[in-house]
Motif scaffolding. Structure first.
Motif, PDB file in Angstrom:
ATOM      1  N   ALA A  54     -10.571  37.289  59.211  1.00 12.64           N
ATOM      2  CA  ALA A  54      -9.713  37.147  58.027  1.00 12.64           C
ATOM      3  C   ALA A  54     -10.437  37.630  56.772  1.00 12.64           C
ATOM      4  CB  ALA A  54      -9.285  35.692  57.874  1.00 12.64           C
ATOM      5  N   ARG A  55     -11.714  37.393  56.690  1.00  9.83           N
ATOM      6  CA  ARG A  55     -12.480  37.792  55.510  1.00  9.83           C
ATOM      7  C   ARG A  55     -12.785  39.285  55.495  1.00  9.83           C
ATOM      8  NH1 ARG A  55     -17.854  37.572  55.720  1.00  9.83           N
ATOM      9  NH2 ARG A  55     -17.757  35.903  57.288  1.00  9.83           N
ATOM     10  N   LEU A  56     -13.094  39.849  56.652  1.00  8.58           N
ATOM     11  CA  LEU A  56     -13.528  41.251  56.730  1.00  8.58           C
ATOM     12  C   LEU A  56     -12.381  42.202  57.036  1.00  8.58           C
ATOM     13  CD1 LEU A  56     -16.831  40.637  58.721  1.00  8.58           C
ATOM     14  CD2 LEU A  56     -16.594  41.082  56.263  1.00  8.58           C
ATOM     15  N   ARG A  85      -4.773  49.984  59.261  1.00 11.68           N
ATOM     16  CA  ARG A  85      -5.881  49.782  60.189  1.00 11.68           C
ATOM     17  C   ARG A  85      -6.562  48.428  59.985  1.00 11.68           C
ATOM     18  NH1 ARG A  85      -9.456  55.180  60.004  1.00 11.68           N
ATOM     19  NH2 ARG A  85     -10.396  54.128  61.817  1.00 11.68           N
ATOM     20  N   ARG A  86      -5.979  47.582  59.143  1.00 14.14           N
ATOM     21  CA  ARG A  86      -6.557  46.267  58.852  1.00 14.14           C
ATOM     22  C   ARG A  86      -5.728  45.151  59.491  1.00 14.14           C
ATOM     23  NH1 ARG A  86     -10.244  45.449  54.934  1.00 14.14           N
ATOM     24  NH2 ARG A  86      -9.396  43.364  54.540  1.00 14.14           N
ATOM     25  N   LEU A  87      -6.376  44.044  59.744  1.00 13.49           N
ATOM     26  CA  LEU A  87      -5.687  42.834  60.181  1.00 13.49           C
ATOM     27  C   LEU A  87      -5.536  41.918  58.971  1.00 13.49           C
ATOM     28  CD1 LEU A  87      -7.374  41.992  63.619  1.00 13.49           C
ATOM     29  CD2 LEU A  87      -5.057  42.823  63.222  1.00 13.49           C
ATOM     30  N   VAL A  88      -4.288  41.568  58.667  1.00 14.04           N
ATOM     31  CA  VAL A  88      -3.986  40.734  57.497  1.00 14.04           C
ATOM     32  C   VAL A  88      -3.445  39.397  57.980  1.00 14.04           C
ATOM     33  CG1 VAL A  88      -2.610  40.536  55.394  1.00 14.04           C
ATOM     34  CG2 VAL A  88      -3.456  42.775  56.136  1.00 14.04           C
ATOM     35  N   PRO A  89      -3.957  38.282  57.472  1.00 13.01           N
ATOM     36  CA  PRO A  89      -3.461  36.964  57.902  1.00 13.01           C
ATOM     37  C   PRO A  89      -1.965  36.800  57.610  1.00 13.01           C
ATOM     38  CG  PRO A  89      -5.523  36.727  56.716  1.00 13.01           C
ATOM     39  CD  PRO A  89      -5.086  38.145  56.513  1.00 13.01           C
ATOM     40  N   THR A  90      -1.244  36.189  58.548  1.00  8.26           N
ATOM     41  CA  THR A  90       0.140  35.795  58.307  1.00  8.26           C
ATOM     42  C   THR A  90       0.153  34.595  57.354  1.00  8.26           C
ATOM     43  OG1 THR A  90       0.098  34.277  60.184  1.00  8.26           O
ATOM     44  CG2 THR A  90       0.774  36.559  60.640  1.00  8.26           C
ATOM     45  N   GLU A  91       1.349  34.101  57.051  1.00  5.20           N
ATOM     46  CA  GLU A  91       1.426  32.929  56.171  1.00  5.20           C
ATOM     47  C   GLU A  91       0.658  31.748  56.772  1.00  5.20           C
ATOM     48  OE1 GLU A  91       4.762  29.918  54.203  1.00  5.20           O
ATOM     49  OE2 GLU A  91       5.395  31.789  55.182  1.00  5.20           O
ATOM     50  N   GLU A  92       0.846  31.547  58.095  1.00  5.94           N
ATOM     51  CA  GLU A  92       0.104  30.464  58.755  1.00  5.94           C
ATOM     52  C   GLU A  92      -1.392  30.759  58.774  1.00  5.94           C
ATOM     53  OE1 GLU A  92       2.709  31.975  59.971  1.00  5.94           O
ATOM     54  OE2 GLU A  92       4.283  30.444  60.166  1.00  5.94           O
ATOM     55  N   GLY A  93      -1.731  32.038  58.963  1.00  4.80           N
ATOM     56  CA  GLY A  93      -3.129  32.437  58.965  1.00  4.80           C
ATOM     57  C   GLY A  93      -3.786  32.232  57.613  1.00  4.80           C
ATOM     58  N   GLU A  94      -3.040  32.482  56.534  1.00  6.19           N
ATOM     59  CA  GLU A  94      -3.567  32.265  55.187  1.00  6.19           C
ATOM     60  C   GLU A  94      -3.893  30.787  54.962  1.00  6.19           C
ATOM     61  OE1 GLU A  94      -4.501  34.006  52.734  1.00  6.19           O
ATOM     62  OE2 GLU A  94      -3.633  35.995  52.915  1.00  6.19           O
ATOM     63  N   ARG A  95      -2.987  29.921  55.404  1.00 12.81           N
ATOM     64  CA  ARG A  95      -3.223  28.488  55.247  1.00 12.81           C
ATOM     65  C   ARG A  95      -4.466  28.056  56.008  1.00 12.81           C
ATOM     66  NH1 ARG A  95       1.970  25.262  56.893  1.00 12.81           N
ATOM     67  NH2 ARG A  95       0.605  23.538  56.262  1.00 12.81           N
ATOM     68  N   GLY A 136       0.069  28.006  68.475  1.00 14.11           N
ATOM     69  CA  GLY A 136       1.429  28.406  68.818  1.00 14.11           C
ATOM     70  C   GLY A 136       2.061  29.340  67.810  1.00 14.11           C
ATOM     71  N   VAL A 137       1.237  30.030  67.018  1.00 13.79           N
ATOM     72  CA  VAL A 137       1.750  30.983  66.018  1.00 13.79           C
ATOM     73  C   VAL A 137       0.824  32.202  65.978  1.00 13.79           C
ATOM     74  CG1 VAL A 137       2.806  29.218  64.547  1.00 13.79           C
ATOM     75  CG2 VAL A 137       0.424  29.886  64.168  1.00 13.79           C
ATOM     76  N   LEU A 138       1.340  33.304  65.432  1.00 11.11           N
ATOM     77  CA  LEU A 138       0.486  34.462  65.185  1.00 11.11           C
ATOM     78  C   LEU A 138      -0.293  34.237  63.897  1.00 11.11           C
ATOM     79  CD1 LEU A 138       2.911  37.421  66.039  1.00 11.11           C
ATOM     80  CD2 LEU A 138       0.951  36.627  67.386  1.00 11.11           C
ATOM     81  N   LEU A 139      -1.562  34.547  63.929  1.00 14.63           N
ATOM     82  CA  LEU A 139      -2.410  34.331  62.761  1.00 14.63           C
ATOM     83  C   LEU A 139      -2.687  35.612  61.996  1.00 14.63           C
ATOM     84  CD1 LEU A 139      -4.956  31.836  64.372  1.00 14.63           C
ATOM     85  CD2 LEU A 139      -3.035  31.300  62.865  1.00 14.63           C
TER      86      LEU A 139
END
Length: 334
Positions: free
Chosen positions: A17-19, A57-67, A48-51
């Motif tokens: 998430a940081r990099l 080319r980047r992975l960006v946190p979803t709303e749940e991932g941000e939390r 049970g959710v996508l993070l």
């Protein structure tokens, strides 16, 4: 439950998430990219959710991932800060204790120089506060507490017994003796100075001695024993206070026992408190030995003084009357 949380997966998640890339997270953690991807999948299955979602080319946190990232990164920073503080404390040979303000100024302060001279290679910090330490969250080696009951799970060493009795200036005592000869009649006509944070307060003390009409409000109330002692020494009233804290005024003759007929309440009041593991530190053991020896000397000095004044002692091993402010052992004197 904490046991259900995969902390290793959390480390991998935080790095991604940081990099923003699995490859960068793998390089930082010194693992393979497939290992990082596997940990992320395990975490997503657990929640049970996508993070993450892909953005070019980047992975960006979803709303749940941000939390989750906000909470995890904050927790990791807190752990890192505590780790750094602990390492610094040991590297710098730092010793941290906590004591109540009045006890720190009146008893510990005038004596601690001898301890520092013996252990000059240590950095010593004393926090003067009426609050007890939370050893789970605070970086404190030990508390020097004023307490009556033992705290479960803690190592405790009694430093000295306390002696509580009505104290008055010689001048104000002369005034009271002009009004009445019986000590309880003198108290009935006196201005009573109420120390609101002490264990033994006037309301309980008077009730314990069979007084039916106990004042509900006192004209002089203080949340610091030092203020109550000073006011009594100035002749403003009678204080029900600790002879340990008022020793300077007693030894100088500025305070005297109101009457030898009023028994001194004696109980093991001052003690070292810390988690048992803290006793593994050599400096904690050295301080404990030093302060217990100092306490024994001071306790003997006070006992000799009070006996010479004709006082008798009460409450050894027995119940301690406490005031409206709570149970004995609920907090330190100010």
């Amino acid at each position: 439950m904490l046991k259900d949380i995969n902390l290793n997966a959390m480390r991998h998640f935080e790095a991604v998430a940081r990099l923003g890339r699995v490859s960068k997270a793998a390089a930082e953690l010194q693992v393979t990219t497939s290992a990082v991807s596997q940990q992320i999948r395990l975490l997503e299955q657990q929640f049970g959710v996508l993070l993450f979602r892909r953005d070019n080319r980047r992975l960006v946190p979803t709303e749940e991932g941000e939390r989750l990232y906000y909470s995890v990164s904050r927790a990791f920073r807190m752990v890192a800060d505590v780790h750094s503080a602990i390492v610094r404390q040991h590297q710098q040979r730092q010793f941290i204790m906590r004591a109540s303000p009045t006890f720190g100024v009146r008893w510990l302060g005038p004596r601690i120089k001898s301890f520092l001279e013996k252990h000059h290679d240590w950095s010593v910090r004393v926090d003067a506060t009426p609050e007890f330490s939370d050893f789970e969250t605070e970086l404190v080696d030990l508390d020097l507490r004023y307490s009556y009951f033992a705290e479960p799970g803690m190592h405790e060493t009694v430093v000295m017994r306390d002696f509580v009795l009505p104290l008055v200036s010689p001048g104000y005592l002369a005034e009271l003796r002009d009004r009445a000869t019986d000590p309880m009649d003198q108290i009935a006509q006196a201005r009573l100075i109420d120390s609101v944070k002490t264990f033994v307060r006037w309301d309980a003390w008077l009730t314990h001695r069979g007084v039916s009409e106990v004042p509900s409000v006192y004209s002089l109330r203080f949340d610091r024993s030092s203020m109550a002692i000073q006011l009594a020494a100035d002749g403003a009233g009678v204080a029900l206070e600790s002879a340990t804290l008022a020793w300077r005024e007693l030894s100088e003759g500025r305070l005297v026992p109101l009457s030898p007929d009023l028994a001194v309440i004696e109980f093991p009041g001052y003690r070292i408190v810390c988690p048992p593991r803290h006793m593994n530190r050599r400096i904690v053991r050295l301080f404990t030995d030093w302060v217990v020896a100092e306490g024994a000397r001071h306790e003997a000095e006070i006992r000799t003084f009070l006996k010479a004044a004709g006082c008798r002692f009460d409450g050894v091993g027995g119940p301690v009357p406490v005031g409206e402010n709570g149970m004995a052992g609920s907090g330190p004197p100010g």
